[in-house]
Design an enzyme around this catalytic site. Structure first.
Site, PDB file in Angstrom:
ATOM      1  N   GLU A   1       9.786 -13.371  -9.166  1.00  5.79           N
ATOM      2  CA  GLU A   1       8.531 -12.637  -8.311  1.00  5.79           C
ATOM      3  C   GLU A   1       7.561 -12.079  -8.917  1.00  5.79           C
ATOM      4  OE1 GLU A   1      10.048  -9.602  -5.335  1.00  5.79           O
ATOM      5  OE2 GLU A   1       8.014 -10.110  -4.218  1.00  5.79           O
TER       6      GLU A   1
ATOM      7  N   ASP B   1       5.731  -6.879 -12.641  1.00  2.00           N
ATOM      8  CA  ASP B   1       4.821  -5.934 -12.225  1.00  2.00           C
ATOM      9  C   ASP B   1       4.419  -5.098 -12.943  1.00  2.00           C
ATOM     10  OD1 ASP B   1       3.074  -4.356 -10.172  1.00  2.00           O
ATOM     11  OD2 ASP B   1       4.297  -5.464  -8.703  1.00  2.00           O
TER      12      ASP B   1
ATOM     13  N   ASP C   1      -2.843  -8.731  -4.564  1.00  2.00           N
ATOM     14  CA  ASP C   1      -3.862  -8.083  -3.956  1.00  2.00           C
ATOM     15  C   ASP C   1      -5.197  -9.035  -3.721  1.00  2.00           C
ATOM     16  OD1 ASP C   1      -2.794  -5.693  -4.320  1.00  2.00           O
ATOM     17  OD2 ASP C   1      -2.883  -6.056  -6.584  1.00  2.00           O
TER      18      ASP C   1
ATOM     19  N   LYS D   1     -13.858  -7.695  -1.753  1.00  2.00           N
ATOM     20  CA  LYS D   1     -15.177  -7.675  -2.038  1.00  2.00           C
ATOM     21  C   LYS D   1     -15.612  -8.633  -3.039  1.00  2.00           C
ATOM     22  CE  LYS D   1     -15.955  -2.812  -1.493  1.00  2.00           C
ATOM     23  NZ  LYS D   1     -15.395  -1.384  -2.170  1.00  2.00           N
TER      24      LYS D   1
ATOM     25  N   ASP E   1      -2.134 -11.904   3.782  1.00  2.00           N
ATOM     26  CA  ASP E   1      -2.609 -11.752   5.334  1.00  2.00           C
ATOM     27  C   ASP E   1      -4.145 -12.097   5.144  1.00  2.00           C
ATOM     28  OD1 ASP E   1      -3.005  -9.405   3.302  1.00  2.00           O
ATOM     29  OD2 ASP E   1      -4.002  -8.549   5.151  1.00  2.00           O
TER      30      ASP E   1
HETATM   31  C1  LIG Z   1      -0.469  -5.772  -2.546  1.00  2.00           C
HETATM   32  S1  LIG Z   1       0.705  -5.468  -3.497  1.00  2.00           S
HETATM   33  C2  LIG Z   1       2.043  -6.260  -2.796  1.00  2.00           C
HETATM   34  C3  LIG Z   1       3.546  -5.824  -3.101  1.00  2.00           C
HETATM   35  C4  LIG Z   1       4.666  -6.746  -2.698  1.00  2.00           C
HETATM   36  N1  LIG Z   1       4.545  -8.054  -3.120  1.00  2.00           N
HETATM   37  C5  LIG Z   1       4.773  -6.683  -1.384  1.00  2.00           C
HETATM   38  O1  LIG Z   1       4.694  -7.817  -0.537  1.00  2.00           O
HETATM   39  O2  LIG Z   1       5.194  -5.636  -0.659  1.00  2.00           O
HETATM   40  C6  LIG Z   1       0.442  -6.358  -4.826  1.00  2.00           C
HETATM   41  C7  LIG Z   1       1.327  -6.176  -6.206  1.00  2.00           C
HETATM   42  O3  LIG Z   1       0.969  -6.905  -7.287  1.00  2.00           O
HETATM   43  C8  LIG Z   1       0.903  -6.314  -8.233  1.00  2.00           C
HETATM   44  N2  LIG Z   1       0.073  -7.166  -9.563  1.00  2.00           N
HETATM   45  C9  LIG Z   1      -1.179  -7.310  -9.149  1.00  2.00           C
HETATM   46  N3  LIG Z   1      -1.579  -7.938 -10.250  1.00  2.00           N
HETATM   47  C10 LIG Z   1      -0.713  -8.370 -11.297  1.00  2.00           C
HETATM   48  C11 LIG Z   1      -0.557  -9.003 -12.317  1.00  2.00           C
HETATM   49  N4  LIG Z   1      -1.552  -9.523 -12.642  1.00  2.00           N
HETATM   50  N5  LIG Z   1       0.918  -9.073 -12.756  1.00  2.00           N
HETATM   51  C12 LIG Z   1       1.799  -8.364 -12.319  1.00  2.00           C
HETATM   52  N6  LIG Z   1       1.536  -7.650 -11.265  1.00  2.00           N
HETATM   53  C13 LIG Z   1       0.497  -7.557 -10.626  1.00  2.00           C
HETATM   54  C14 LIG Z   1       0.555  -5.000  -8.224  1.00  2.00           C
HETATM   55  O4  LIG Z   1       0.758  -3.917  -9.058  1.00  2.00           O
HETATM   56  C15 LIG Z   1       1.421  -4.674  -6.563  1.00  2.00           C
HETATM   57  O5  LIG Z   1       2.563  -4.037  -6.931  1.00  2.00           O
END
Ligand SMILES: C[S@@+](CC[C@H](N)C(=O)[O-])C[C@H]1O[C@@H](n2cnc3c(N)ncnc32)[C@H](O)[C@@H]1O
Length: 209
Positions: A41, A66, A116, A120, A152
């Site tokens: 994941e 993460d 994420d 923008k 989403d």
């Molecule tokens: C919007 S959150 C979603 C968290 C979770 N998957 C959920 O659905 O509740 C995005 C997550 O991806 C992680 N993330 C973003 N870019 C990443 C990367 N290049 N490598 C590892 N994690 C990353 C962020 O730290 C964050 O915890």
């Protein structure tokens, strides 16, 4: 990383064998004590999904990557609390770590829940899912392996579908350019629950090698 976080991470490393701050492939079989399928994941956030998957599927292994410190602390604590033996947490950026930590064709399933979206336009370059990253996933995925993505953000979903259309080694499990708008029988991540509660549309994308 702040000094405070550094100390905490060292403490986590020392006290938890489930936490991995590593730059090369460990012997996953030895680490898990079995040769069960490896599922990954990416961006687990606070870890609801990986925790529930670990509990639901005891004959599979789950690795989460993460760099969100607070989330890592939470998930490590919960893995210990629920005595989950088949989950490991890797600290770092998935783009850098995946090429180093896995052999070709060794991943069974890859999950990316709510990456994420960087809405923008000037931030689009920060998005995780890009053609080069998809190539890395394809290389590490075994034949018949699957990639599951949920978002989403409609424009990001369409962009992802487009990128995957060009990846000849993968097929969209639901038909070219098709996404699901609902998914049953699988744990929900924190963001997923939040979006469902708010009545937001969700795009589920599923690919197979
Ligand atoms: C919007 S959150 C979603 C968290 C979770 N998957 C959920 O659905 O509740 C995005 C997550 O991806 C992680 N993330 C973003 N870019 C990443 C990367 N290049 N490598 C590892 N994690 C990353 C962020 O730290 C964050 O915890």
């Amino acid at each position: 990383m702040s000094f405070k976080n550094l100390i905490s991470f060292e403490e986590i490393s020392e006290n938890s064998s489930n936490f991995l701050d590593i730059d090369s492939r460990p012997n996953w079989e030895e680490l898990f004590g079995n040769r069960n399928p490896l599922n990954l994941e990416i961006g687990f956030g606070v870890g609801n999904f990986i925790i529930e998957m670990g509990i639901r599927e005891p004959s599979e292994n789950f690795i989460g990557i993460d760099f969100y410190h607070k989330g890592i602390r939470k998930v490590i604590t919960r893995i210990a609390k629920y005595e989950i033996c088949n989950a490991r947490i890797v600290y770092g950026d998935a783009k850098e770590k995946i090429p180093l930590l896995f052999n070709a064709e060794e991943l069974n399933r890859v999950y990316i829940n709510f990456p994420d979206p960087w809405p923008k336009k000037r931030h689009h370059k920060r998005r995780l899912i890009k053609p080069d990253f998809i190539k890395i996933l394809v290389e590490k995925l075994k034949r018949g392996g699957e990639i599951y993505i949920a978002t989403d953000h409609e424009a990001y979903a369409m962009e992802i579908l487009d990128f995957f259309k060009n990846e000849l080694l993968l097929k969209n499990k639901n038909g070219i350019g098709v996404f699901l708008s609902q998914k049953q029988g699988i744990p929900k991540s924190k963001y997923e629950k939040k979006f469902i509660q708010a009545g937001e549309r969700i795009f589920y994308l599923e690919f197979e090698k």
